[in-house]
Design an enzyme around this catalytic site. Structure first.
Site: not given
Length: 381
Positions: A171, A175, A247, A277, A298, A346, A348
């Protein structure tokens, strides 16, 4: 019909709105003191910053129908997520792009040169990557894997990347240009007034009633013609077969006078840094101006009873238990399991909304045809 929807997040709100507009009476309950689920936003009383209380939520989609839907209920401001990462004493941009590659290796490679260079570092003996680690070693090589993926992944998932499926890394893009926009979807933005205001607008219908701080009780189902469940799938059955693995996240809040890190999200790839993060929330609303800043460190860990489940683990053991719960769910009458928790996947936000719209459509079609709606419109397995 009388519809009971458990959960006032995106799934419950969107399904409730669609069914209310079709003439059904929808009662929505939620055990929390607010609507919006994990995309809940509210103002920090100390700094005035609009906070994403359960972690950052950036809306991005290629689904024009979903984009039109959310813009019906909120004003969306263009927003591109530009993530940075601190690794081995330096700051880089993510996802790994041409700038990251040149900076990390101290080179000035052109795109074709960078592609060939990364291929030369990759482990070409791995023909069919099976694990996260094999996927990383095959496609980015050991140096980038160690710097940007290994430590972060160990902290996020609490296990070795050798134990995780390769699909997780697939995922994440690599680039060979200087594009550092974290997402690649056509439509990207933030609701100007926050997600909770958007959900409130979706719920604003005379046939919808909302009851907060109201946990579900089994006897409630008897008062409804159909139940939509967006809570944990195993929770519906009182965890009778055991708990599905998740989690969860712990957030350490701190404030800062000024600009703490200059970006919304700073990852920490080194294993010896305990947090994954730091998020600085005023950068999620760049159209606003605040002297003070509210930030969160976090920390990821295994979810226990009473914790908020965030990320379904979905490894072999969990999928085996999931199959058993799916079998129990399919034996239920007049119950449909929806959303991230109800299907143990999961999702979005845009996918959650699309599936909610489709689920409402299936329900209305089945009602018209005199057929039973399935327990899962979107199969968890």
């Amino acid at each position: 019909m009388k519809i009971l929807l458990v959960g006032a997040g995106l799934s419950g709100a969107v399904i409730g709105r669609q069914l209310a507009e079709a003439g059904h009476d929808c009662r929505i309950i939620d055990s929390r003191p607010h609507i919006g689920g994990n995309c809940h936003t509210e103002r920090d009383p100390e700094t005035g910053v609009l906070l994403h209380l359960y972690g950052p939520h950036i809306f991005h989609t290629d689904d024009e129908g979903v984009w039109d839907y959310v813009n019906r209920f909120a004003e969306f401001v263009p927003f591109q997520n530009r993530v940075k990462t601190t690794s081995q004493g330096a700051v880089y941009s993510l996802p790994v792009n041409l700038h990251t590659i040149n900076q990390f290796f101290g080179k000035t490679l052109r795109p074709d040169e960078a592609r060939a260079f990364i291929e030369s570092r990759a482990d070409r003996s791995i023909a069919e990557p099976q694990s996260f680690e094999e996927q990383a070693l095959r496609f980015v090589g050991p140096e980038l894997y160690e710097a940007f993926f290994k430590g972060y992944t160990e902290k996020q998932w609490g296990c070795s990347p050798r134990e995780l499926p390769a699909s997780i890394l697939k995922r994440l893009p690599l680039r060979f240009n200087y594009d550092d926009n974290y997402f690649f979807h056509r439509f990207q933005g933030m609701p100007r007034a926050g997600y909770t205001a958007m959900v409130a607008a979706i719920l604003d219908h005379p046939r919808i009633s909302v009851e907060l701080e109201t946990p579900y009780r089994p006897e409630m189902a008897a008062q409804a013609d159909h139940l939509f469940w967006s809570g944990p799938l195993d929770g519906f059955f009182d965890y009778s077969l055991g708990r599905l693995g998740y989690r969860t996240l712990d957030f350490e809040r701190f404030t800062y006078q000024g600009d703490y890190q200059g970006c919304a999200v700073m990852n920490y790839g080194d294993r010896d840094v305990p947090w994954t993060r730091i998020t600085e929330h005023k950068h999620f609303s760049p159209w606003e101006s605040h002297e003070g800043s509210t930030c969160y460190r976090e920390y990821s860990r295994a979810a226990g009873p009473g914790d908020i489940p965030y990320y379904p683990i979905r490894l072999v053991e969990e999928k085996s238990l999931l199959a058993q719960y799916v079998e129990l769910a399919q034996a239920q009458k007049a119950v449909t399991f929806v959303g991230r928790l109800g299907t143990y996947r999961y999702l979005d936000m845009d996918v959650t909304i699309r599936e909610a719209l489709d689920t409402a459509g299936v329900f209305l079609g089945a009602e018209k045809a005199g057929e039973a709606i399935p327990a899962f419109v979107m199969p968890p397995l």
